[in-house]
Design a protein around this motif. Sequence first.
Motif, PDB file in Angstrom:
ATOM      1  N   LEU A 351       0.754  -1.334  -0.052  1.00 44.89           N
ATOM      2  CA  LEU A 351       0.115   0.028   0.012  1.00 44.89           C
ATOM      3  C   LEU A 351       0.833   1.450  -0.020  1.00 44.89           C
ATOM      4  CD1 LEU A 351      -2.999  -1.022   2.479  1.00 44.89           C
ATOM      5  CD2 LEU A 351      -2.874  -0.752  -0.173  1.00 44.89           C
ATOM      6  N   MET A 352       1.887   1.149   0.691  1.00 44.16           N
ATOM      7  CA  MET A 352       2.799   2.529   0.906  1.00 44.16           C
ATOM      8  C   MET A 352       3.472   2.843  -0.509  1.00 44.16           C
ATOM      9  SD  MET A 352       2.632   4.289   3.639  1.00 44.16           S
ATOM     10  CE  MET A 352       4.150   5.230   3.315  1.00 44.16           C
ATOM     11  N   THR A 353       3.904   1.721  -1.155  1.00 44.30           N
ATOM     12  CA  THR A 353       4.693   2.036  -2.226  1.00 44.30           C
ATOM     13  C   THR A 353       3.942   2.294  -3.307  1.00 44.30           C
ATOM     14  OG1 THR A 353       4.713  -0.521  -2.712  1.00 44.30           O
ATOM     15  CG2 THR A 353       6.591   0.344  -1.791  1.00 44.30           C
ATOM     16  N   THR A 354       2.482   1.856  -3.355  1.00 42.34           N
ATOM     17  CA  THR A 354       1.650   2.313  -4.519  1.00 42.34           C
ATOM     18  C   THR A 354       1.076   3.861  -4.278  1.00 42.34           C
ATOM     19  OG1 THR A 354       0.728  -0.132  -4.371  1.00 42.34           O
ATOM     20  CG2 THR A 354      -0.598   1.613  -5.304  1.00 42.34           C
ATOM     21  N   LEU A 355       1.128   4.053  -3.007  1.00 43.64           N
ATOM     22  CA  LEU A 355       0.801   5.623  -2.730  1.00 43.64           C
ATOM     23  C   LEU A 355       1.792   6.215  -3.033  1.00 43.64           C
ATOM     24  CD1 LEU A 355      -0.649   5.326   1.046  1.00 43.64           C
ATOM     25  CD2 LEU A 355      -2.060   6.295  -0.999  1.00 43.64           C
ATOM     26  N   LEU A 356       2.991   5.931  -2.783  1.00 44.74           N
ATOM     27  CA  LEU A 356       4.122   6.699  -3.489  1.00 44.74           C
ATOM     28  C   LEU A 356       4.390   6.815  -4.812  1.00 44.74           C
ATOM     29  CD1 LEU A 356       6.758   5.770  -0.407  1.00 44.74           C
ATOM     30  CD2 LEU A 356       5.843   8.024  -0.677  1.00 44.74           C
ATOM     31  N   ALA A 357       3.899   5.897  -5.553  1.00 45.28           N
ATOM     32  CA  ALA A 357       4.011   5.615  -7.092  1.00 45.28           C
ATOM     33  C   ALA A 357       2.936   6.439  -7.562  1.00 45.28           C
ATOM     34  CB  ALA A 357       4.241   4.361  -7.468  1.00 45.28           C
ATOM     35  N   ASN A 358       1.853   6.941  -6.734  1.00 46.18           N
ATOM     36  CA  ASN A 358       0.645   7.287  -7.252  1.00 46.18           C
ATOM     37  C   ASN A 358       0.238   8.476  -6.642  1.00 46.18           C
ATOM     38  OD1 ASN A 358      -0.253   5.277  -9.789  1.00 46.18           O
ATOM     39  ND2 ASN A 358       0.442   4.018  -7.855  1.00 46.18           N
ATOM     40  N   PRO A 359       0.726   9.816  -6.495  1.00 45.50           N
ATOM     41  CA  PRO A 359       0.493  10.737  -5.627  1.00 45.50           C
ATOM     42  C   PRO A 359      -0.999  11.205  -5.825  1.00 45.50           C
ATOM     43  CG  PRO A 359       2.344  11.307  -6.858  1.00 45.50           C
ATOM     44  CD  PRO A 359       1.947   9.881  -7.677  1.00 45.50           C
ATOM     45  N   GLU A 360      -1.590  10.829  -6.900  1.00 39.25           N
ATOM     46  CA  GLU A 360      -3.072  11.301  -6.963  1.00 39.25           C
ATOM     47  C   GLU A 360      -4.041  10.466  -5.894  1.00 39.25           C
ATOM     48  OE1 GLU A 360      -2.541   7.879  -9.865  1.00 39.25           O
ATOM     49  OE2 GLU A 360      -1.507   9.876  -9.266  1.00 39.25           O
ATOM     50  N   LEU A 361      -3.407   9.417  -5.635  1.00 36.02           N
ATOM     51  CA  LEU A 361      -4.081   8.668  -4.321  1.00 36.02           C
ATOM     52  C   LEU A 361      -4.080   9.463  -2.872  1.00 36.02           C
ATOM     53  CD1 LEU A 361      -3.192   5.000  -4.928  1.00 36.02           C
ATOM     54  CD2 LEU A 361      -5.348   5.997  -5.430  1.00 36.02           C
ATOM     55  N   SER A 362      -3.038  10.021  -2.772  1.00 35.66           N
ATOM     56  CA  SER A 362      -2.712  10.879  -1.578  1.00 35.66           C
ATOM     57  C   SER A 362      -3.709  12.062  -1.549  1.00 35.66           C
ATOM     58  CB  SER A 362      -1.326  11.070  -1.485  1.00 35.66           C
ATOM     59  OG  SER A 362      -0.331   9.986  -1.208  1.00 35.66           O
ATOM     60  N   THR A 363      -3.839  12.519  -2.609  1.00 30.89           N
ATOM     61  CA  THR A 363      -4.692  13.634  -3.003  1.00 30.89           C
ATOM     62  C   THR A 363      -6.326  13.470  -2.890  1.00 30.89           C
ATOM     63  OG1 THR A 363      -3.246  14.777  -4.647  1.00 30.89           O
ATOM     64  CG2 THR A 363      -5.585  15.449  -4.699  1.00 30.89           C
ATOM     65  N   ALA A 364      -6.453  12.042  -3.263  1.00 36.05           N
ATOM     66  CA  ALA A 364      -7.748  11.694  -3.038  1.00 36.05           C
ATOM     67  C   ALA A 364      -8.344  11.378  -1.376  1.00 36.05           C
ATOM     68  CB  ALA A 364      -8.252  10.055  -3.857  1.00 36.05           C
ATOM     69  N   ILE A 365      -7.182  10.918  -0.842  1.00 31.12           N
ATOM     70  CA  ILE A 365      -7.147  10.832   0.773  1.00 31.12           C
ATOM     71  C   ILE A 365      -7.391  12.059   1.302  1.00 31.12           C
ATOM     72  CG2 ILE A 365      -5.942  10.152   2.929  1.00 31.12           C
ATOM     73  CD1 ILE A 365      -4.654   7.756   1.111  1.00 31.12           C
ATOM     74  N   ALA A 366      -6.490  13.136   0.975  1.00 27.64           N
ATOM     75  CA  ALA A 366      -6.660  14.532   1.624  1.00 27.64           C
ATOM     76  C   ALA A 366      -8.049  15.042   1.317  1.00 27.64           C
ATOM     77  CB  ALA A 366      -5.507  15.401   1.011  1.00 27.64           C
ATOM     78  N   ASN A 367      -8.647  14.886   0.113  1.00 31.87           N
ATOM     79  CA  ASN A 367      -9.950  15.554  -0.101  1.00 31.87           C
ATOM     80  C   ASN A 367     -11.214  14.701   0.304  1.00 31.87           C
ATOM     81  OD1 ASN A 367     -10.460  13.741  -2.259  1.00 31.87           O
ATOM     82  ND2 ASN A 367      -9.499  15.219  -3.815  1.00 31.87           N
ATOM     83  N   GLY A 368     -10.832  13.507   0.807  1.00 32.33           N
ATOM     84  CA  GLY A 368     -11.974  12.705   1.315  1.00 32.33           C
ATOM     85  C   GLY A 368     -12.640  11.807   0.316  1.00 32.33           C
ATOM     86  N   THR A 369     -12.010  11.924  -0.789  1.00 30.19           N
ATOM     87  CA  THR A 369     -12.608  10.875  -2.054  1.00 30.19           C
ATOM     88  C   THR A 369     -12.376   9.378  -1.422  1.00 30.19           C
ATOM     89  OG1 THR A 369     -12.087  12.516  -3.572  1.00 30.19           O
ATOM     90  CG2 THR A 369     -12.493  10.323  -4.541  1.00 30.19           C
ATOM     91  N   ILE A 370     -11.233   9.170  -1.000  1.00 27.32           N
ATOM     92  CA  ILE A 370     -10.921   7.944  -0.198  1.00 27.32           C
ATOM     93  C   ILE A 370     -10.871   8.029   1.364  1.00 27.32           C
ATOM     94  CG2 ILE A 370      -9.317   6.076   0.046  1.00 27.32           C
ATOM     95  CD1 ILE A 370      -7.943   6.584  -2.445  1.00 27.32           C
ATOM     96  N   SER A 371     -11.837   7.446   1.844  1.00 26.95           N
ATOM     97  CA  SER A 371     -12.299   7.761   3.286  1.00 26.95           C
ATOM     98  C   SER A 371     -12.271   6.560   4.016  1.00 26.95           C
ATOM     99  CB  SER A 371     -13.455   8.690   3.410  1.00 26.95           C
ATOM    100  OG  SER A 371     -14.650   7.792   2.903  1.00 26.95           O
ATOM    101  N   SER A 372     -11.895   5.271   3.590  1.00 22.64           N
ATOM    102  CA  SER A 372     -12.192   4.022   4.253  1.00 22.64           C
ATOM    103  C   SER A 372     -11.038   3.179   4.009  1.00 22.64           C
ATOM    104  CB  SER A 372     -13.325   3.329   4.294  1.00 22.64           C
ATOM    105  OG  SER A 372     -13.215   2.916   2.707  1.00 22.64           O
ATOM    106  N   GLY A 373     -10.745   2.076   4.808  1.00 24.46           N
ATOM    107  CA  GLY A 373      -9.415   1.295   4.528  1.00 24.46           C
ATOM    108  C   GLY A 373      -9.980   0.364   3.194  1.00 24.46           C
ATOM    109  N   ALA A 374     -11.019   0.166   3.252  1.00 22.83           N
ATOM    110  CA  ALA A 374     -11.558  -0.739   1.989  1.00 22.83           C
ATOM    111  C   ALA A 374     -11.322   0.086   0.769  1.00 22.83           C
ATOM    112  CB  ALA A 374     -13.023  -1.352   2.210  1.00 22.83           C
ATOM    113  N   GLY A 375     -11.685   1.520   0.714  1.00 24.93           N
ATOM    114  CA  GLY A 375     -11.476   2.142  -0.265  1.00 24.93           C
ATOM    115  C   GLY A 375      -9.754   2.379  -0.595  1.00 24.93           C
ATOM    116  N   LEU A 376      -9.152   2.626   0.203  1.00 30.45           N
ATOM    117  CA  LEU A 376      -7.593   2.730   0.002  1.00 30.45           C
ATOM    118  C   LEU A 376      -7.234   1.311  -0.521  1.00 30.45           C
ATOM    119  CD1 LEU A 376      -5.033   3.997   0.285  1.00 30.45           C
ATOM    120  CD2 LEU A 376      -4.814   3.297   2.587  1.00 30.45           C
TER     121      LEU A 376
END
Length: 511
Positions: A351-376
Amino acid sequence: MEDFLTSFFITPFTGLAEGIATATSPLDVIDAVDGFVWGPIMILLLLGTHIFMTIRTGFIQRKIGTGIKLSVTKDDPSNADGDITQFGALTTALAATIGTGNIVGVGTGLLFGGPGAIFWMWITGILGIATKYSEVFIGVKYRVKDHSGKMLGGAMYALERGFKNKKAGRILAILFALFASLAAFGIGASTQSNSLADALYNTSLIDGKAIPQWLVGAVVVALVAIVILGGIKSISKVCEKLVPVMAVFYVVCCLIIIGTNGQFLGEAIRQIIAGAFTPAGAAGGAVGSTITLALQFGFKRGIFSNESGLGSAPLVASSATTKNPARQALVSMTGTFWDTVVVCAITGLMLMTTLLANPELSTAIANGTISSGAGLATAAFEKIPVFGPLVLLVGLVTFAYSTILGWSQYGNRAISYLLGKKAVLPYYIVFLLFVFWGCMMVGDAAGSAAVSNLSSVVWNVADVMNALMAIPNCIAVLGLSAIIARETKHYVYDNNLEEVDKTEIPQYHEK
């Protein structure tokens, strides 16, 4: 430090009081109780037991290699009591512990506790090995035989037979069995089947929405019923074959994904270690940003994943064919190693390497688009076309199915203690109804307010029961710690693992 102490010792009580005072429905009360029992105090109870038993057993974790070796060694039934092999007992327990928590639970810890949660989850797994060893040791030591000669064991028999105060031991034993039998309906039946059905419904590989949910439920119930109605030997045989294959498949696939993001592995490890001791969100975007949250979510997710301290594994491990309690305890403690130290750690790195490789996922977490463990977890796996969703689907389906099988046996043992063998078949029928119901609670059905509230009640009650199992179980482990330490020295450290324990096993004649 002041914030940490306040969070652990004051906030849980004030939160419980406020939750009950402002509750407008039974669901609100259950939510408040659920948040309290799975809060910091429960974490401290379990973590404290882990640390104490690590010291009491002479850091039994260093014998993990011996446990792995014994797990593939069959004791001769002619000089060892039991109904299933040591490996069968291990894989049946692993079937129950390697579940959706290894995927979704790690995502939840990362999302709300930051990367440091993965570190503390790993530490919890290492320390929890000692508690898993201890609870299985007393589970086997104080096991009994039923009217037909089959083994029964677990915290309830350890409390009943091991405690000098028989009345207190009996009360605690009944409470443990009651909590375990009720918890199985939620944590072992409906939540797992719901995760399985939801994975099929939402996968990008097939049009899961076109498959009627009643059909999914009927197939899952049939596949579960065929196995569990055959008893512990049938369950252990299926788990012996299913668990190693599913675990190896998942781990190898996660390693492949980590390999594709290999350039970020070093940074992922750095963030995980740094985040355990300094405020840090997941790849800069997670909700969790404090050390307290990293500790809380790391410990909670780790404990929830490997179940060390809950007393579930001894319910099956007590049926193992073993020469003495220490042998099976060493075998069973490897379950915590495989579950948390290996599988959860690899999921966290993936999960961590995928987050770092895809910064847009971190953005989605920050703005609430991804809000659950299942979603992440889903978003991370979806970043690898076809292969990623396949790993997620196969992982969730097999993990959920195996957990249902394992927990069905836990419920069997608990209800047998409370009401006798005659109650097992009616219990299984109710268990299967919960399995079916869980499959139905996806898609439009899950969106109904009435259904959603009912689901929350069932799952939160089961979650509370699951947590409450730990209290009598930890009392049993701590209360019998002197015996565990003394006999561990004799069997493990004085090199007497081949010695056959000739203590007579009492037989209960009630049917």
